[in-house]
Design a protein around this motif. Structure first.
Motif, PDB file in Angstrom:
ATOM      1  N   PRO A  99       0.858  -1.217   0.034  1.00 50.67           N
ATOM      2  CA  PRO A  99       0.031  -0.010  -0.053  1.00 50.67           C
ATOM      3  C   PRO A  99       0.792   1.028   0.153  1.00 50.67           C
ATOM      4  CG  PRO A  99      -0.893  -1.475   1.399  1.00 50.67           C
ATOM      5  CD  PRO A  99       0.557  -2.017   1.097  1.00 50.67           C
ATOM      6  N   VAL A 100       1.868   1.305   0.802  1.00 49.22           N
ATOM      7  CA  VAL A 100       2.845   2.348   0.799  1.00 49.22           C
ATOM      8  C   VAL A 100       3.489   2.501  -0.754  1.00 49.22           C
ATOM      9  CG1 VAL A 100       4.889   3.544   1.913  1.00 49.22           C
ATOM     10  CG2 VAL A 100       3.149   2.063   3.236  1.00 49.22           C
ATOM     11  N   ALA A 141      -5.993   0.345  -7.764  1.00 46.51           N
ATOM     12  CA  ALA A 141      -4.959  -0.591  -7.293  1.00 46.51           C
ATOM     13  C   ALA A 141      -4.681  -0.759  -5.681  1.00 46.51           C
ATOM     14  CB  ALA A 141      -3.602  -0.537  -7.847  1.00 46.51           C
ATOM     15  N   LEU A 142      -4.742   0.688  -5.296  1.00 45.59           N
ATOM     16  CA  LEU A 142      -4.345   0.809  -3.802  1.00 45.59           C
ATOM     17  C   LEU A 142      -5.856   0.460  -3.103  1.00 45.59           C
ATOM     18  CD1 LEU A 142      -3.114   1.906  -1.366  1.00 45.59           C
ATOM     19  CD2 LEU A 142      -3.974   4.221  -1.895  1.00 45.59           C
ATOM     20  N   ARG A 143      -6.962   0.547  -3.689  1.00 50.53           N
ATOM     21  CA  ARG A 143      -8.355   0.031  -2.999  1.00 50.53           C
ATOM     22  C   ARG A 143      -8.252  -1.488  -3.119  1.00 50.53           C
ATOM     23  NH1 ARG A 143     -11.369   2.557  -6.086  1.00 50.53           N
ATOM     24  NH2 ARG A 143     -11.559   4.550  -5.003  1.00 50.53           N
ATOM     25  N   ALA A 144      -7.991  -2.122  -4.180  1.00 55.50           N
ATOM     26  CA  ALA A 144      -7.848  -3.440  -4.331  1.00 55.50           C
ATOM     27  C   ALA A 144      -6.768  -4.066  -3.149  1.00 55.50           C
ATOM     28  CB  ALA A 144      -7.445  -3.817  -5.480  1.00 55.50           C
ATOM     29  N   LEU A 165       4.014   5.460  -5.791  1.00 58.09           N
ATOM     30  CA  LEU A 165       3.966   5.760  -7.075  1.00 58.09           C
ATOM     31  C   LEU A 165       2.826   6.605  -7.552  1.00 58.09           C
ATOM     32  CD1 LEU A 165       3.913   1.647  -8.032  1.00 58.09           C
ATOM     33  CD2 LEU A 165       5.553   3.459  -8.410  1.00 58.09           C
ATOM     34  N   ILE A 166       1.772   6.739  -6.748  1.00 56.04           N
ATOM     35  CA  ILE A 166       0.876   8.016  -7.196  1.00 56.04           C
ATOM     36  C   ILE A 166       1.514   9.460  -6.966  1.00 56.04           C
ATOM     37  CG2 ILE A 166      -1.107   9.092  -6.356  1.00 56.04           C
ATOM     38  CD1 ILE A 166      -2.233   6.559  -5.460  1.00 56.04           C
ATOM     39  N   SER A 184      -3.775   8.693 -11.814  1.00 55.86           N
ATOM     40  CA  SER A 184      -4.431   8.794 -10.438  1.00 55.86           C
ATOM     41  C   SER A 184      -5.335   7.663 -10.293  1.00 55.86           C
ATOM     42  CB  SER A 184      -4.703   9.962 -10.015  1.00 55.86           C
ATOM     43  OG  SER A 184      -3.598  11.006 -10.223  1.00 55.86           O
ATOM     44  N   LEU A 185      -6.365   7.673 -11.155  1.00 58.70           N
ATOM     45  CA  LEU A 185      -7.477   6.815 -10.826  1.00 58.70           C
ATOM     46  C   LEU A 185      -6.917   5.013 -10.744  1.00 58.70           C
ATOM     47  CD1 LEU A 185     -10.427   8.505 -13.225  1.00 58.70           C
ATOM     48  CD2 LEU A 185     -10.247   8.285 -10.650  1.00 58.70           C
ATOM     49  N   LEU A 186      -5.995   4.877 -12.050  1.00 59.25           N
ATOM     50  CA  LEU A 186      -5.505   3.580 -11.938  1.00 59.25           C
ATOM     51  C   LEU A 186      -4.775   3.209 -10.836  1.00 59.25           C
ATOM     52  CD1 LEU A 186      -3.980   3.523 -15.580  1.00 59.25           C
ATOM     53  CD2 LEU A 186      -6.036   2.429 -14.657  1.00 59.25           C
ATOM     54  N   TYR A 187      -4.010   3.960 -10.033  1.00 56.74           N
ATOM     55  CA  TYR A 187      -3.443   3.831  -8.975  1.00 56.74           C
ATOM     56  C   TYR A 187      -4.359   3.808  -7.823  1.00 56.74           C
ATOM     57  CZ  TYR A 187       1.387   4.415 -10.927  1.00 56.74           C
ATOM     58  OH  TYR A 187       2.644   3.917 -11.506  1.00 56.74           O
TER      59      TYR A 187
END
Length: 283
Positions: free
Chosen positions: A203-204, A276-279, A209-210, A270-273
């Motif tokens: 997650p970090v 991925a972070l939410r998942a 990456l964001i 940003s939306l892609l990352y």
């Protein structure tokens, strides 16, 4: 009145202020992107999506887009790898750890423009220390191949400490009991890293990456001071191209179109990352 309502009242002024300084400029740029606006000739006319159609056929735009994508991928990848290595090192206990941490942060503390000017001297063909150490005479900033990679190296040097500190904070949050239990079970160093450290740090990593991808994709000052977009536009990024169109040729319409495209690209990244972070965070 509930606590949530009271909290909303405190937040509302900040939301209004942020809306004024973000939403209005964004809408203004969108409006200008639909116009042919040339201040030098006092021309302002609505053209709809003509600027966007011209952009799709603009070779210079695609060149800048390719340069931006290359710079972003190379910089972020190297910064993540080097930052992770530095974070793992600083997470260990050794003498002069505080001094080492302070030294690592020095490049990040130096302003970007100062860093770019310093590296410009390092890369100098005749007097640069890099050519002196190599015993060669390479035109680092005048060669189409070397110029972009030289900009990447400068950005990696400048921003890796930021990545390292964020990853170090993530490492500190991992419970030490997990490592002790893994060692008792006979797990090796690489097994512990692959099964404990990396999954819990992910997650970090995504947050890093964001931040870095958004920042690298919008890069302007570092490359502009170092090369000005040259030679022959081989280091010209989207932000530099938009700046030249907007403020050097005063084409506010097409320049705004370029700014909108940069905004959309950063938003999509940003939306892609965030997905991925939410998942990664949700069970």
């Amino acid at each position: 009145m509930s606590g949530r309502d009271q909290g909303s009242r405190f937040v509302l002024p900040a939301v209004i202020a942020l809306s004024l300084v973000t939403v209005y400029p964004v809408l203004s740029v969108l409006y200008l992107s639909l116009h042919r606006k040339l201040l030098i000739f006092d021309i302002s006319e609505f053209t709809g999506f003509d600027n966007y159609r011209f952009l799709l056929a603009d070779d210079r735009f695609w060149n800048a887009f390719g340069n931006t994508a290359y710079f972003t991928m190379m910089s972020v990848s190297l910064e993540l790898l080097l930052g992770l290595g530095i974070a793992l090192l600083l997470n260990r206990t050794f003498r002069f750890k505080g001094v080492m941490t302070a030294l690592v942060l020095v490049p990040w503390a130096i302003p970007t423009v100062v860093s770019a000017r310093m590296w410009e001297w390092i890369y100098n063909t005749d007097f640069g220390i890099l050519n002196h150490l190599l015993g060669m005479k390479i035109n680092w900033l005048g060669s189409p191949f070397w110029a972009m990679n030289a900009a990447v190296v400068m950005d990696v040097w400048k921003t890796t400490p930021f990545v390292a500190i964020l990853l170090l904070a993530g490492l500190k949050m991992i419970p030490q009991d997990l490592y002790q239990a893994a060692r008792i079970d006979g797990a090796g160093r690489w097994s512990i890293f692959g099964r404990i450290t990396l999954p819990l740090l992910m997650p970090v990593v995504i947050v890093v990456l964001i931040f870095r991808t958004m920042d690298a994709f919008r890069v302007f000052d570092a490359v502009y001071v170092l090369t000005g977009g040259g030679p022959a536009n081989t280091t010209e990024t989207l932000s530099i191209y938009a700046y030249k169109v907007l403020f050097q040729t005063l084409q506010f319409g097409y320049g705004s179109t370029l700014a909108v495209v940069v905004f959309l690209c950063v938003g999509a990244i940003s939306l892609l990352y965030l997905g991925a972070l939410r998942a990664e965070v949700e069970p």
